[in-house]
Design a protein around this motif. Structure first.
Motif, short mmCIF file in Angstrom:
data_model
loop_
_atom_site.label_atom_id
_atom_site.label_comp_id
_atom_site.label_asym_id
_atom_site.label_seq_id
_atom_site.Cartn_x
_atom_site.Cartn_y
_atom_site.Cartn_z
N VAL A 286 0.84 -1.20 0.00
CA VAL A 286 0.00 0.00 0.00
C VAL A 286 0.88 1.25 0.00
CG1 VAL A 286 -1.54 1.39 1.44
CG2 VAL A 286 -2.07 -1.01 1.02
N GLY A 287 1.88 1.28 0.90
CA GLY A 287 2.76 2.43 0.96
C GLY A 287 3.55 2.65 -0.32
N SER B 74 -3.61 9.17 -13.49
CA SER B 74 -4.46 8.11 -14.06
C SER B 74 -3.67 7.22 -15.01
CB SER B 74 -5.65 8.73 -14.79
OG SER B 74 -6.55 9.31 -13.89
N ALA B 75 -2.72 7.83 -15.75
CA ALA B 75 -1.89 7.03 -16.65
C ALA B 75 -1.03 6.06 -15.87
CB ALA B 75 -1.02 7.95 -17.51
N ARG B 76 -0.49 6.53 -14.74
CA ARG B 76 0.30 5.63 -13.89
C ARG B 76 -0.56 4.50 -13.34
NH1 ARG B 76 5.40 7.54 -10.36
NH2 ARG B 76 6.55 8.53 -12.05
N ASP C 293 1.75 9.08 -6.01
CA ASP C 293 1.87 10.46 -5.54
C ASP C 293 2.98 11.22 -6.26
OD1 ASP C 293 -0.10 11.18 -3.77
OD2 ASP C 293 0.83 10.20 -2.07
N GLU C 294 3.99 10.48 -6.76
CA GLU C 294 5.11 11.14 -7.43
C GLU C 294 4.68 11.78 -8.75
OE1 GLU C 294 8.05 8.13 -7.86
OE2 GLU C 294 8.74 8.26 -5.78
N ALA C 295 3.57 11.32 -9.30
CA ALA C 295 3.11 11.85 -10.59
C ALA C 295 2.33 13.14 -10.37
CB ALA C 295 2.23 10.83 -11.29
N ALA C 296 2.39 14.00 -11.36
CA ALA C 296 1.53 15.18 -11.35
C ALA C 296 0.07 14.72 -11.43
CB ALA C 296 1.87 16.09 -12.52
N SER D 266 5.56 14.20 2.52
CA SER D 266 6.13 12.87 2.73
C SER D 266 7.07 12.85 3.92
CB SER D 266 6.88 12.41 1.48
OG SER D 266 5.99 12.28 0.39
N ARG D 267 7.55 14.03 4.34
CA ARG D 267 8.45 14.08 5.49
C ARG D 267 7.70 14.36 6.78
NH1 ARG D 267 13.15 18.11 3.57
NH2 ARG D 267 11.34 19.44 3.41
N VAL D 268 6.43 14.67 6.69
CA VAL D 268 5.67 14.99 7.89
C VAL D 268 5.32 13.71 8.63
CG1 VAL D 268 3.56 16.06 8.76
CG2 VAL D 268 4.72 17.04 6.79
#
Length: 809
Positions: free
Chosen positions: A174-175, A190-192, A182-185, A607-609
């Protein structure tokens, strides 16, 4: 026996039961050895498909052995899993985890496609049966069933079997899926998602060996799992190499003697890579491949990737390539042996080897091998400069305790992007490559972030002793370099607290506030030093006057002598610790520098929070006032309304719950992610407030079930319909619709929804405690005729008729 090469779509596509017998061993696969390599391969194939719509990249997962069971008439086909239960279980967990993440992102159609590979549709689920296509009957059964049937988004920590490796694997996937998406704009997400589902459906291959019920499965199992020591990657490569050399007409005996160094104790020794062990020779071949291909190669794929490289990608005959491999292996051995010698003056490459070993990482070795490839003729000063840049990137991340799990991919990318670069351009190109990284999982931290973190970080508790010693040794070497002194011996010198850990007797303070400040400073960088010999406990815990004298008499390291000079007879206290922390931090920033102006800005700061946001945090921030009434996603709102208490707990009636998930589990009757279960009075999810608190975007819109509720309310007595017909009208799939109906208090007349053959679904349950009884009897009382347990078609409402009901509503 019928072997066949199949994709997951073919293996899991049809309704079925794949049963793991009780005598099979429990689930034992791990993150480092299996989960992470599998995910990296899946991600790599998805990215290849994103880059080219024609890409048919695939990955071979191995073999499974199934034995068909004698099926009762009309039942779903069933097979026992004779071998391969570990990979089948992992694949199912990955698919379900990916589906859960896609559900979070609002990709309901894609999520439904994956659900069809893990869950049988309600029409194929008999009364009282699990919908899962893979069924465990051993001790993993409860954990597997719980996590695979948990409502997304899954709160793994709240599950009853959260400590199970099954649940941990699901959480890992899941992570990983969520991070990658999340790395995608937003416009590319949706493509990813589509590429990921394509790989999970069609991009993986399994050899399935299907036995009939009468065949001897034990004999097949023993043949596939013959007793003995398994061959390592280096063993398989050796066999391939010398068979290939024989085909080229090479004298294999001479080649083995002169160009195969991998049968010595050095190369056969098992070395630790993360939490598992491999032979050093196998690890070297893996890293050598990465240096040549610019790919992060899974340890499980080392041999297959080597074979592909030699046969299809390298223009060099193996008889010419083998001496090159041997020469680079010899250099690798020299680096390693030198880095293990405590008193040796190390070259930059050897020092990097030592620092990586002390930090238990291997990530930079492919780059070292690449930079010393003979045909590239890279000057040693250039190679040293590039290694220094890469080391700065890694060490800065280690100083901040950031993840290193994705760094191997970045090193491979840097190699691929710069293999053909001119030597005089390498330093600037690699530096630019790292400076462009802007994700929390890979970025190169800037000076200010390190200053801020190290100023208050209790590094003695945060870092293991090996890492902390490397940091202090690096500062000592920098101090020595100014006066041309040799490197400090790497003898595992003890790390000493200047202000002792047991300070209460000899370093008193006046009040509780002072004690708290002192305790907060004890483990900071500025309070630590290296000594050549340990002090006895009386001196170590003694007053500053005694300890200062011991430092002066027994230690010659510049770390300590400069410390004494900095105070010049004054006391050692919190202010001097702060000043020395800043001094040592300045030294570390100079040892592992970045370009002027580089800040290390990232595109995903959330992602650092910390993930640990509580209801109490939201109350303190003013986002969630005490007394707020929360409405449950499922269940009777009047009965299960939760009230936010001032202390951050949730109250339902007379019961009090410490977490949203605990309150949600009480309301729903099973594990649930409470942040996505509770609604605020304005209709937002509780998760939306948590996301805003973290600086994250709010959750994706959820599927609108309002049309379903309206249709169910409008179905008249004496009529019934199917899950499939309802799904067609409201635009979803039968499986998620069935799951929703089973839990939703707002789904009235749910007993009027039957399977496609007119039967009550095996997954049906009354959602209201006031209901009950036999749904068939309830329908019959309303006028629906039944024959052999099936409802009459003359009373069925079709999809078109349901659509008319919705229009009328």
């Amino acid at each position: 026996m019928q072997p066949d090469l199949q994709t997951p779509m073919k293996v899991f596509g049809l309704p079925q039961h794949l049963v793991v017998p009780i005598y099979q061993r429990p689930y034992v696969w791990k993150e480092d050895e299996q989960w992470a390599p599998l995910w990296h391969d899946v991600r790599r194939m998805a990215e290849l498909r994103l880059g080219s719509s024609q890409s048919g990249a695939s990955h071979f997962l191995g073999a499974v052995v199934l034995q068909t069971q004698e099926a009762a008439h009309g039942s779903v086909p069933a097979s026992n899993v004779i071998d391969g239960q570990q990979r089948l279980t992992t694949l199912q967990l990955l698919m379900d985890a990916a589906g859960a993440v896609l559900d979070e992102f609002g990709e309901d159609t894609l999520s439904g496609r994956l659900a069809n590979l893990t869950h049988n549709q309600p029409i194929f689920v008999a009364d009282g049966e699990s919908p899962l296509k893979l069924r465990h009957t051993n001790r993993d059964a409860l954990a597997f069933d719980e996590v695979m049937n948990a409502e997304p988004p899954v709160d793994h920590r709240s599950l009853r079997h959260s400590g199970s490796r099954i649940v941990q694997a699901h959480a890992y996937f899941v992570g990983s899926c969520r991070t990658w998406l999340d790395e995608a704009a937003p416009e590319g997400r949706s493509a990813r998602a589509s590429a990921l589902v394509s790989v999970l459906e069609q991009g993986l291959h399994l050899v399935t060996i299907t036995l009939t019920a009468s065949e001897n499965s034990q004999e097949i199992f023993e043949t596939l799992n013959a007793r003995g020591t398994p061959l390592s990657a280096a063993d398989l490569i050796r066999n391939f190499v010398f068979q290939k050399l024989a085909q080229e007409g090479v004298d294999t005996a001479t080649a083995h003697k002169e160009h195969w160094p991998f049968e010595t104790d050095f190369w056969e020794r098992e070395v630790s890579v993360g939490r598992y062990f491999v032979s050093r020779s196998s690890l070297y071949f893996n890293q050598w491949l990465a240096s040549r291909t610019g790919e992060e190669v899974s340890p499980l794929s080392t041999f297959a990737r080597f074979k592909t490289y030699v046969e299809h990608e390298s223009d060099t005959p193996l008889r010419v390539l083998l001496p090159v491999i041997k020469g680079q292996a010899d250099l690798y051995e020299v680096w390693t042996r030198h880095s293990e010698q405590a008193d040796r003056q190390l070259s930059p490459v050897e020092m990097c080897m030592y620092r990586m070993r002390s930090n238990s990482i291997e990530v930079l070795k492919p780059a070292m091998i690449w930079l010393h490839e003979p045909d590239l003729r890279i000057p040693q000063p250039v190679a040293d400069a590039v290694i220094a840049i890469l080391e700065s990137w890694v060490m800065r991340r280690l100083l901040l305790r950031l993840t290193t799990s994705d760094l191997g991919r970045i090193v491979a990318d840097a190699i691929k992007a710069n293999r053909d670069a001119a030597p005089d351009e390498l330093e600037s190109r690699v530096r630019s490559h790292l400076e462009r990284l802007n994700r929390a999982s890979t970025y190169w931290p800037g000076d200010e972030e390190l200053r801020e973190a190290l100023r208050t970080d209790p590094v003695y508790r945060r870092f293991n002793r090996g890492r902390l010693r490397v940091i202090l040794e690096a500062v000592e070497d920098r101090f020595r370099a100014f006066t041309n002194q040799p490197q400090v011996p790497r003898r595992g010198y003890p790390i000493e607290h200047v202000l002792p850990q047991k300070w209460e007797d000899n370093w008193p303070v006046h009040d509780e506030v002072g004690a708290a400040v002192r305790a907060d400073h004890i483990h900071r960088l500025g309070n630590l030093t290296l000594l050549t010999t340990s002090l006895n406990s009386k001196v170590s815990n003694g007053p500053w006057e005694v300890k200062r004298e011991a430092f002066q008499e027994h230690d010659t390291l510049l770390l300590t002598s400069r410390l004494l000079k900095s105070v010049e007879g004054a006391d050692w206290d919190e202010s001097t610790i702060d000043a020395r922390t800043d001094l040592l931090t300045d030294a570390l920033l100079a040892i592992w520098p970045v370009s002027p102006g580089h800040t290390g800005a990232i595109a995903d700061p959330q992602s650092r929070v910390s993930a640990e946001v509580t209801i109490r945090d939201l109350i303190k921030s003013g986002a969630l006032p005490a007394g707020t009434r929360l409405r449950p996603r499922h269940g009777d709102p009047a009965k299960f309304e939760a009230v936010v208490a001032e202390d951050g707990r949730l109250r339902i009636g007379g019961k009090v719950f410490a977490t949203p998930s605990g309150a949600g589990a009480f309301a729903l009757g099973r594990a649930v992610n409470g942040w996505y279960f509770w609604f605020l009075p304005d209709g937002r999810l509780l998760e939306d407030l948590r996301a805003i608190h973290r600086g994250q975007p709010v959750s994706a819109p959820r599927f609108d079930w309002a049309p379903l509720h309206a249709i169910l309310e409008a179905i008249p007595a004496g009529r019934w319909t199917t899950y499939g017909a309802l799904a067609e009208v409201i635009g979803t799939a039968a499986q998620p619709l069935g799951a929703h109906v089973a839990d939703c208090q707002q789904c009235s007349h749910a007993y009027r929804v039957l399977t496609s053959d007119g039967r009550v679904s095996g997954g049906f349950r009354w959602s209201d405690d006031g209901d009950g009884g036999d749904p068939t009897e309830r329908l019959a009382a309303e006028g629906v005729l039944f024959q052999a347990g099936r409802a009459s078609r003359e009373h069925e409402l079709t999809a078109d008729e349901l659509a008319e009901l919705l229009t009328e509503e």
